[in-house]
Scaffold this motif. Structure first.
Motif, PDB file in Angstrom:
ATOM      1  N   LYS A  16      65.677 -42.279  -7.012  1.00 49.30           N
ATOM      2  CA  LYS A  16      63.945 -42.673  -7.227  1.00 49.30           C
ATOM      3  C   LYS A  16      63.766 -44.163  -6.800  1.00 49.30           C
ATOM      4  O   LYS A  16      63.062 -44.412  -5.896  1.00 49.30           O
ATOM      5  CB  LYS A  16      63.837 -42.564  -8.530  1.00 49.30           C
ATOM      6  CG  LYS A  16      63.681 -41.222  -9.187  1.00 49.30           C
ATOM      7  CD  LYS A  16      63.387 -41.261 -10.664  1.00 49.30           C
ATOM      8  CE  LYS A  16      64.569 -41.670 -11.479  1.00 49.30           C
ATOM      9  NZ  LYS A  16      65.722 -40.875 -11.468  1.00 49.30           N
ATOM     10  N   THR A  17      64.951 -45.023  -7.128  1.00 49.96           N
ATOM     11  CA  THR A  17      64.694 -46.613  -6.840  1.00 49.96           C
ATOM     12  C   THR A  17      64.993 -46.670  -5.408  1.00 49.96           C
ATOM     13  O   THR A  17      63.962 -47.347  -4.618  1.00 49.96           O
ATOM     14  CB  THR A  17      65.694 -47.171  -7.709  1.00 49.96           C
ATOM     15  OG1 THR A  17      65.392 -46.861  -9.077  1.00 49.96           O
ATOM     16  CG2 THR A  17      65.325 -48.810  -7.506  1.00 49.96           C
ATOM     17  N   THR A  18      65.651 -46.042  -4.812  1.00 51.17           N
ATOM     18  CA  THR A  18      65.901 -46.196  -3.186  1.00 51.17           C
ATOM     19  C   THR A  18      64.737 -45.601  -2.469  1.00 51.17           C
ATOM     20  O   THR A  18      64.162 -46.052  -1.648  1.00 51.17           O
ATOM     21  CB  THR A  18      67.279 -45.386  -2.832  1.00 51.17           C
ATOM     22  OG1 THR A  18      68.432 -45.679  -3.713  1.00 51.17           O
ATOM     23  CG2 THR A  18      67.515 -45.791  -1.452  1.00 51.17           C
TER      24      THR A  18
HETATM   25  N1  LIG Z   1      69.039 -41.890   0.995  1.00 54.52           N
HETATM   26  C1  LIG Z   1      70.178 -42.134   0.584  1.00 54.52           C
HETATM   27  N2  LIG Z   1      71.298 -42.498   1.214  1.00 54.52           N
HETATM   28  C2  LIG Z   1      72.617 -42.737   0.613  1.00 54.52           C
HETATM   29  N3  LIG Z   1      72.553 -43.166  -0.475  1.00 54.52           N
HETATM   30  C3  LIG Z   1      71.508 -42.950  -1.261  1.00 54.52           C
HETATM   31  C4  LIG Z   1      70.310 -42.647  -0.741  1.00 54.52           C
HETATM   32  N4  LIG Z   1      69.317 -42.612  -1.739  1.00 54.52           N
HETATM   33  C5  LIG Z   1      69.910 -42.946  -2.745  1.00 54.52           C
HETATM   34  N5  LIG Z   1      71.295 -43.533  -2.655  1.00 54.52           N
HETATM   35  C6  LIG Z   1      72.556 -43.625  -3.671  1.00 54.52           C
HETATM   36  O1  LIG Z   1      72.269 -42.895  -4.764  1.00 54.52           O
HETATM   37  C7  LIG Z   1      72.480 -43.914  -5.890  1.00 54.52           C
HETATM   38  C8  LIG Z   1      71.511 -43.489  -6.861  1.00 54.52           C
HETATM   39  O2  LIG Z   1      70.212 -43.971  -6.219  1.00 54.52           O
HETATM   40  P1  LIG Z   1      68.889 -44.731  -7.000  1.00 54.52           P
HETATM   41  O3  LIG Z   1      69.590 -45.876  -7.895  1.00 54.52           O
HETATM   42  O4  LIG Z   1      67.960 -45.115  -6.149  1.00 54.52           O
HETATM   43  O5  LIG Z   1      68.744 -43.279  -7.909  1.00 54.52           O
HETATM   44  P2  LIG Z   1      67.914 -43.259  -9.199  1.00 54.52           P
HETATM   45  O6  LIG Z   1      67.168 -42.064  -9.332  1.00 54.52           O
HETATM   46  O7  LIG Z   1      66.937 -44.440  -9.010  1.00 54.52           O
HETATM   47  O8  LIG Z   1      68.585 -43.778 -10.535  1.00 54.52           O
HETATM   48  P3  LIG Z   1      68.204 -43.877 -12.014  1.00 54.52           P
HETATM   49  O9  LIG Z   1      67.962 -42.639 -12.599  1.00 54.52           O
HETATM   50  O10 LIG Z   1      69.619 -44.512 -12.389  1.00 54.52           O
HETATM   51  O11 LIG Z   1      67.129 -44.910 -11.788  1.00 54.52           O
HETATM   52  C9  LIG Z   1      72.658 -45.085  -5.311  1.00 54.52           C
HETATM   53  O12 LIG Z   1      74.150 -45.491  -5.262  1.00 54.52           O
HETATM   54  C10 LIG Z   1      72.177 -45.064  -4.020  1.00 54.52           C
HETATM   55  O13 LIG Z   1      72.448 -46.297  -3.195  1.00 54.52           O
END
Ligand SMILES: Nc1ncnc2c1ncn2[C@@H]1O[C@H](COP(=O)(O)OP(=O)(O)OP(=O)(O)O)[C@@H](O)[C@H]1O
Ligand SMILES: [Mg+2]
Length: 225
Positions: A16-18
């Protein structure tokens, strides 16, 4: 008119954050004004320096209401609100205020099951395959699983965001001065998908004139048929 995109979903770590930051960076590179809004109380705000968008801290409900009100009062901004996993109640609130809702999911069966549940819960939302395999064999297997398990939702699945290790740069507190080209290109492609859905045209900018429109097979599945 300002538009608000919310990136939510019950499962943690789906991207989500990425995705929120990639989308904002891509929008900025395409000449749009974007704000990435943090709502996750377990994360720290990121510096806007070096980014093509601004960052906003809305880790409590008052701050969120203010940020949304501010964005809505501006002309032609795009606000991307980054949710947090396991917060169904907050997801419902973000869903209610959003113009577009995105539900990132990875290729695991658990992610697929969760996103199917979220697609039922949030009927206006789109699912976004994230961290999608680059390797052809793995990619085919992942696409096949989606086709088998999510066929009924086909017109609500956007084009996958590939796994790209450089995406982690966007989550650094401070963005490096030069972003790798593959990262910028991937960010632009995501932004274009969303602009298509929002039916927003990009302003022409000299550095963008060389880039041709997305070919039909690169369109989100929803738009491809
Ligand atoms: N397109 C991508 N390619 C490679 N790695 C990715 C990609 N998108 C996300 N990641 C990796 O996956 C992991 C989780 O990503 P992220 O923090 O964006 O998830 P999130 O859904 O925001 O997590 P949370 O639920 O903790 O908020 C991180 O280590 C991030 O670097
Ligand atoms: Mg997050």
């Amino acid at each position: 008119m300002t538009r608000i995109i919310c990136v939510i979903g019950n499962k943690g770590g789906t991207g989500k954050t990425t995705l929120s930051h990639m989308l904002c960076q891509g929008l900025g590179l395409l000449g749009h004004r974007a704000a990435c809004v943090l709502t996750d109380t377990s994360r720290e705000p990121l510096s806007p320096n070096g980014r093509r968008y601004i960052t906003a801290d809305a880790r409590n409900s008052d701050a969120l209401a203010k940020v949304v009100e501010k964005l809505r009062s501006l002309d032609d901004w795009i606000g991307v609100i980054d949710g947090a996993g396991n917060r169904t109640e907050q997801d419902r609130q973000l869903y209610a205020l959003a113009d577009i809702v995105l539900l990132p999911f990875r290729e695991s069966h658990e992610d697929l099951r969760t996103v199917i549940h979220d697609l039922d819960l949030f009927p206006r939302a789109y699912a976004v395959p994230t961290q999608w395999p680059n390797n052809a064999w793995q990619r085919e297997a992942a696409d096949r699983n989606v086709a088998q398990m999510m066929g009924a939702y086909r017109d609500r699945i956007l084009h996958p965001v590939i796994a790209l290790s450089a995406t982690k740069l966007l989550l650094h507190k401070q963005l490096p001065e030069q972003c790798p080209t593959p990262l910028s290109n991937t960010c632009r492609a995501i932004a274009r998908q969303l602009l298509e859905i929002l039916e927003i045209e990009s302003p022409s900018r000299p550095d963008e004139l060389k880039i041709s429109p997305l070919p039909a097979d690169e369109m989100p599945l929803r738009l491809a048929h």
